[in-house]
Design an enzyme around this catalytic site. Sequence first.
Site, PDB file in Angstrom:
ATOM      1  N   ASP A 166      -2.451  -4.766   3.389  1.00 16.47           N
ATOM      2  CA  ASP A 166      -2.780  -4.680   4.643  1.00 16.47           C
ATOM      3  C   ASP A 166      -3.485  -5.914   5.292  1.00 16.47           C
ATOM      4  O   ASP A 166      -4.517  -6.172   4.388  1.00 16.47           O
ATOM      5  CB  ASP A 166      -3.259  -3.594   5.320  1.00 16.47           C
ATOM      6  CG  ASP A 166      -2.301  -2.349   5.337  1.00 16.47           C
ATOM      7  OD1 ASP A 166      -1.055  -2.875   5.249  1.00 16.47           O
ATOM      8  OD2 ASP A 166      -2.756  -1.131   5.649  1.00 16.47           O
TER       9      ASP A 166
ATOM     10  N   GLU B 171       0.756  -1.462  -0.034  1.00 18.10           N
ATOM     11  CA  GLU B 171      -0.007   0.095   0.071  1.00 18.10           C
ATOM     12  C   GLU B 171       0.810   1.300  -0.027  1.00 18.10           C
ATOM     13  O   GLU B 171       0.152   2.366  -0.588  1.00 18.10           O
ATOM     14  CB  GLU B 171      -0.842  -0.046   1.201  1.00 18.10           C
ATOM     15  CG  GLU B 171      -2.113  -1.133   0.979  1.00 18.10           C
ATOM     16  CD  GLU B 171      -2.963  -0.917   2.166  1.00 18.10           C
ATOM     17  OE1 GLU B 171      -3.431   0.075   2.700  1.00 18.10           O
ATOM     18  OE2 GLU B 171      -3.447  -2.064   2.599  1.00 18.10           O
TER      19      GLU B 171
END
Length: 852
Positions: free
Chosen positions: A80, A7
């Site tokens: 995540d 990310e």
Amino acid sequence: MQLVIVESPAKAKTIEKYLGADYRVLASYGHVRDLPARDGSVDPDAGFAMEWENYADKTRQLKAIADEAKHADRLILATDPDREGEAISWHVQEVLRAKKALPKDVQRVTFNAITKPAVTAAMAAPRELDTDLIDAYRARRALDYLVGFTLSPVLWRKLPGAKSAGRVQSVALRLIVDREREIEKFVAQEYWSVIAQMEQDGTPFAARLVLWKGQKLDRLSIGKEGDALAAKADVEAGKFTVQSVETKPATRNPPPPFTTSTLQQEAARKLGFSADHTMRIAQGLYEDGAITYMRTDGVQMDGSAISAARKAIADRYDAHYVPDSPRQYQTKAKNAQEAHEAIRPTDFGKDRVGGGDHARLYDLIWKRALASQMASARMERTTVEMADGTGRTVLRATGQVVMFPGFLALYEEGTDDSQDEEARRLPRLREGDAPAKKAVDAEQHFTQPPPRFSEASLVKRMEELGIGRPSTYASIIKTLKDRNYVRVEKNRFFAEESGRLVTAFLERFFEKYVGFDYTAELEEELDDVSGGRAQWQAVLEAFWRDFKPRTAEVMEQQPSAITAELDQFLAPYLFPDKADGSDPRLCPKCEAGKLALRGGRFGAFIACSNYPECKYTRRFAQGGEAAGEDSGPEGLGKDPVTGLEVERKSGRFGPYIQLGEGKDAKRASIPKDLPGELDLEWALKLLSLPRTIGNHPETGEPITASIGRYGPYLAHGGKYARLQSTAEVFETGMNAAVAKLADAAAGGGRPQRGAARAPLKELGNHPRTEAEIKLMEGRYGPYVTDGETNATLPKSITPEALTLEEAAQLIDARAAAAPAKGTRKAPTKKAAAKPAAKKAPAKKAAAKKKAE
């Protein structure tokens, strides 16, 4: 080549270093697409089909990912380890599929910490995307979209001035408004305490009167000053001896390591951080590999981490501070998922990481996690009772002694609204002792209303009720602030009038959907989708079946009918009973009309029923006494030129002056720095603006002085100069005006455009690019720059508190969002003129299917 998607760029750089040359690691910079902010993005009639749209600022990054994916043997989605992370991986996969750039081999990996062992272990155990988590994400996103795009238009049309409503934020707002109501209804009760100041063997201590005239006293027993003084006199006259000494051992256990919500609470209490700021700092610590994943409601720690913590305790203290067996915790939070470990350091050997706010938050996390595996504190609590000769008057003293500090040697948990429970030391006392009485005090007290919510206590209450989830608390609170539904003073939430009005509207017309139990039950259903126990479209269908008809029903009602309903619903708040028993709705101006709630272009207000004969109005203010402070329009006199009435009024943007009525009325705001009292003379001056000072000696064009949105100013030929005060608008002469305009044109002593400005602060070198980062003052506020990229500071970060890592993250995010340099196509040269080819008729675009 194997392509890994994470990310953030900070995480990408670290992981690429761990994996080696065969891997290419790219960042998605968070979500890459979302539902477009327009009607029709979710279609309930087509099985809640969703139309997704790529973020415009992610075009460059998506192209880079697609280009690498075309040459990759394997795609590893390593975002995540939670629902949002799973959704980002799914979105990236779908975007690549649409671009025909998706490798045949696609795998998903998750790791709870960005350390080499954790990343290596994750890569060795890949899995497929979790469809249950993706369905849960789709359900939540669709639900929030449907509520926002269905309910908000109802608000806009039926409740002027309202901004929007959200599924969970409206319930959080109700908590704040309900607390405000509790405080307003609270009636303080007077009570007295009688405290004797005693001394034994040179050690002073305090003892409270607990028995008087043979009657046991509680906190509110003595309610009048006369009784308090009589009790004080009896204590002063009595000779007290120790009647009993009771000593009890007590044990205090350490709290568990942090979850997302407890971290937000403790950071608010001890560090003064907002929930949003806490999560940004924690994100940085996680990406730096310092802590485990920071979005979790689990309180357990990995076995190896527990062993490391116990070793760190033994190294730091001695064997007495290490309990015989490791501590195991289970969460008490409603609907806890416990999918991940608690928040803890990745290396208990590091008691410090980074600097500034990062170091402070890491210190808090490190101490809490380490303390959770330490021995319990052992204490001794002592209660001493002393009686006079009659035995009908008794004093009590309490104290506490820490025999063994245990975990308290390292960490003690904060509290939100604690009473004064400070452990007081007592001298050694035995039965029969007669301590010296030095003084006796009778102290007056009043019961206090429940405290307003702080960020910490609001998050705690939401968690207790099962409203929202760890990853949503910060954004919920931020939304309430951004929409001005609440304000924060001294770290406490106050409900603004707009927040109160929206809450009243929702409670009256959508009571079910702002109910605490209903919201928690819906959260449970969504959690069931995550766990594969429910089908996401069925959950949405059940919600939509009742919600859609209710919104349609309210939309059909006239705004006047809505206002009348709210007038009755809010009557106890807007028109509370008066002490003299008179009618609380009686107009204070004409003393004949009745006050009622009215709706206007800029929101709700209170007006007299005798309008237009009586023009009394007041704002929808904080109700009760505060509302009574606004006495409506105040006549200042008549304009000698027009003969029209000049009135002082209060409006949406504050007090103002009005000359005349209707569309031809002239108005002027009342500046805060007005010299002297506002009277007719000053009112006419303000209404006369702009003031012409004269013609500029060089250009011959007029110079005017006036007051605008940003304060007093001079104007000349389309150029402006700022004035320092309202008085200067009427006092500045020609010479001063010419000088001020010339100074403004030259930059007012500031550097000319293009000239270098001095930085507010030099923060240091970028931790990843080594470029020097500076904090600068810009036209639109402070910003940070590394010489190539400028990033504006968000309102949540003050320049004084800005850290180097925060500045670097802002620059990284801005650089990722900016269009790539040199991507514009050079203009092509015109080819030699050729006979124009006949244009083929354009085909009509096929209509979009409804389910798209």
